[in-house]
Design a protein around this motif. Structure first.
Motif, mmCIF file in Angstrom:
data_model
loop_
_atom_site.group_PDB
_atom_site.id
_atom_site.type_symbol
_atom_site.label_atom_id
_atom_site.label_comp_id
_atom_site.label_asym_id
_atom_site.label_seq_id
_atom_site.Cartn_x
_atom_site.Cartn_y
_atom_site.Cartn_z
ATOM 1 N N GLU A 18 0.967 -1.165 0.020
ATOM 2 C CA GLU A 18 0.003 -0.065 -0.203
ATOM 3 C C GLU A 18 0.869 1.404 -0.119
ATOM 4 O O GLU A 18 0.618 2.123 -0.701
ATOM 5 C CB GLU A 18 -0.892 0.042 1.209
ATOM 6 C CG GLU A 18 -1.846 1.252 1.198
ATOM 7 C CD GLU A 18 -2.621 1.383 2.576
ATOM 8 O OE1 GLU A 18 -3.456 2.035 2.856
ATOM 9 O OE2 GLU A 18 -2.625 0.269 3.260
ATOM 10 N N GLU A 19 1.862 1.131 0.946
ATOM 11 C CA GLU A 19 2.657 2.470 0.973
ATOM 12 C C GLU A 19 3.607 2.547 -0.294
ATOM 13 O O GLU A 19 3.581 3.915 -0.833
ATOM 14 C CB GLU A 19 3.723 2.299 1.928
ATOM 15 C CG GLU A 19 4.820 3.202 2.302
ATOM 16 C CD GLU A 19 6.027 2.858 3.173
ATOM 17 O OE1 GLU A 19 6.957 3.695 3.341
ATOM 18 O OE2 GLU A 19 5.706 2.048 4.015
ATOM 19 N N ASP A 22 1.600 3.863 -2.944
ATOM 20 C CA ASP A 22 0.795 5.556 -2.558
ATOM 21 C C ASP A 22 2.076 6.380 -3.033
ATOM 22 O O ASP A 22 1.837 7.232 -3.697
ATOM 23 C CB ASP A 22 0.510 5.749 -1.094
ATOM 24 C CG ASP A 22 -0.918 5.292 -0.852
ATOM 25 O OD1 ASP A 22 -1.711 5.030 -1.742
ATOM 26 O OD2 ASP A 22 -0.933 5.015 0.320
ATOM 27 N N SER A 25 2.349 6.413 -7.209
ATOM 28 C CA SER A 25 1.142 6.454 -8.031
ATOM 29 C C SER A 25 1.226 7.740 -9.132
ATOM 30 O O SER A 25 0.449 7.340 -10.156
ATOM 31 C CB SER A 25 -0.160 6.681 -7.210
ATOM 32 O OG SER A 25 0.089 8.163 -6.075
ATOM 33 N N SER A 87 -4.542 0.754 -2.650
ATOM 34 C CA SER A 87 -3.844 2.366 -2.415
ATOM 35 C C SER A 87 -4.809 3.352 -2.866
ATOM 36 O O SER A 87 -5.224 3.257 -4.044
ATOM 37 C CB SER A 87 -2.624 2.132 -3.400
ATOM 38 O OG SER A 87 -2.236 3.580 -3.730
ATOM 39 N N GLU A 88 -4.858 4.337 -1.835
ATOM 40 C CA GLU A 88 -5.853 5.345 -2.154
ATOM 41 C C GLU A 88 -5.254 6.352 -3.063
ATOM 42 O O GLU A 88 -5.894 6.855 -3.890
ATOM 43 C CB GLU A 88 -6.138 6.088 -0.830
ATOM 44 C CG GLU A 88 -7.360 7.223 -1.106
ATOM 45 C CD GLU A 88 -8.413 6.817 -1.592
ATOM 46 O OE1 GLU A 88 -9.053 7.491 -2.562
ATOM 47 O OE2 GLU A 88 -9.048 5.747 -1.007
ATOM 48 N N GLY A 89 -3.811 6.295 -2.942
ATOM 49 C CA GLY A 89 -3.163 6.969 -4.115
ATOM 50 C C GLY A 89 -3.551 6.688 -5.594
ATOM 51 O O GLY A 89 -3.630 7.522 -6.491
ATOM 52 N N LYS A 111 -11.610 1.299 -1.975
ATOM 53 C CA LYS A 111 -10.451 0.992 -1.417
ATOM 54 C C LYS A 111 -10.852 -0.030 -0.367
ATOM 55 O O LYS A 111 -11.583 -0.290 0.118
ATOM 56 C CB LYS A 111 -10.044 2.145 -0.629
ATOM 57 C CG LYS A 111 -8.888 1.943 0.515
ATOM 58 C CD LYS A 111 -8.314 3.208 1.432
ATOM 59 C CE LYS A 111 -7.488 2.599 2.151
ATOM 60 N NZ LYS A 111 -5.913 2.105 1.558
#
Length: 240
Positions: A18-19, A22, A25, A87-89, A111
Motif C-alpha cells: 500500500e505504501e 501510494d 502513484s 492504495s488510495e493514491g 479502497k
C-alpha cells in the motif's frame, strides 16, 4: 517465500505494498507504458478478450491500481465495473480518469483488501486482476475470496508476469529486469525499492502449472493458462 517491497522496514507485505503504490502513484501510468514499451496495453486487451461473449455482466477488477484494465473492459459493454485496490493514491488517479458512468456502464472504485473483499457471496459475473496477484500477502487467500464473490459459472481472468525459459530471450529479459528496469524506475519514481521489488516478486511468484494448482485449490475449475510475448506474461482463466 513472501517478498516485500521494503526489505529492511517493519510492517506486513500488505502494508508495504500500500505504501509503495501510494509513493509511485503519480508516475505509475507513465512507467508502466514506458518500461513495457507500451506492450502492456496489448497484454490487457488480450486478457479481456477471454471475457467476450459475456453480455451485460458485472465485473470486479481486483488490484485495479489506476484503472488501466477499465478501458479494455469497457469495450465489453458491461453493466457495471467495480475496481478495488489497497492504495488510495492509485485510486484517486483512477477516479480522475474515469467518470462514474461511461456509455451505460456504471464504474465504481473502492479502497479494500483483496483478501477480505467487502462484497457478498456470488455478486459478480466476472473478475479480473492484472499484475496484482504477486502483491497479495497470501495468494490462496486472495483467490479464495475472489471465488467467494464470483457467481456460479462466473469467470476469472488473471494477467501476471512470468519468466521466459528459452535462450536468448531468457537472458535478455533477466538483464533488463535486473538492471535497466530498476534503474529507470528509480530515477522516474523517486522510490529506490519499488522497481527492485518488481523483478524480485516475479522471480518468487508461482507460475504456469504451479499457479493453476493454487487456483484449483481456491475452488476454480477448468483452469487454463497461455503465455504472451515470448513468455514474459501469462494469462490464467478459471470458472466457478
Amino acid at each position: 517465500m513472501s517478498v516485500k517491497p521494503y526489505k529492511n522496514s517493519p510492517g506486513s507485505k500488505k502494508r508495504q505494498v500500500e505504501e509503495m503504490f501510494d509513493n509511485i502513484s503519480g508516475k505509475y501510468d507513465f512507467l508502466n507504458h514506458f518500461l513495457s514499451f507500451n506492450i502492456d496495453r496489448y497484454w490487457r486487451k488480450n486478457a479481456v478478450s477471454h471475457l467476450k461473449n459475456m453480455p451485460d455482466i458485472s465485473i470486479l477488477d481486483v488490484a485495479t491500481g489506476t484503472g488501466d484494465m477499465i478501458t479494455p473492459l469497457l469495450k465489453l459493454r458491461p453493466k457495471k465495473i467495480t475496481g478495488l485496490d489497497l492504495s488510495e493514491g492509485m485510486l484517486s488517479i483512477a477516479r480522475k480518469k474515469f467518470p462514474s458512468e461511461v456509455r451505460g456502464t456504471s464504474i465504481e472504485f473502492i479502497k479494500g483488501d483483496s483478501e477480505k473483499l467487502p462484497f457478498d457471496d456470488n455478486m459478480y459475473d466476472a473478475e479480473t486482476v492484472a499484475f496484482g496477484v504477486r502483491n497479495f500477502e497470501n495468494t490462496l487467500s486472495g483467490l479464495s475470496e475472489m471465488f467467494r464473490v464470483l457467481k456460479p459459472d462466473g469467470k476469472i481472468v488473471v494477467l501476471e508476469f512470468a519468466r521466459p525459459g528459452s535462450f536468448p530471450f531468457k537472458q535478455i529479459y533477466q538483464f533488463y529486469f535486473r538492471n535497466l528496469l530498476p534503474f529507470f524506475g528509480r530515477i522516474v519514481s523517486d522510490d529506490k525499492d519499488a522497481y527492485t521489488y518488481l523483478p524480485d516478486s516475479v522471480n518468487n511468484f508461482p507460475e504456469r502449472k504451479e499457479f493453476v494448482n493454487i487456483m484449483e485449490n481456491a475452488g476454480f475449475s477448468q483452469c487454463t493458462f497461455n503465455t504472451l510475448t515470448f513468455g514474459i506474461v501469462s494469462v490464467y482463466t478459471g470458472i466457478k
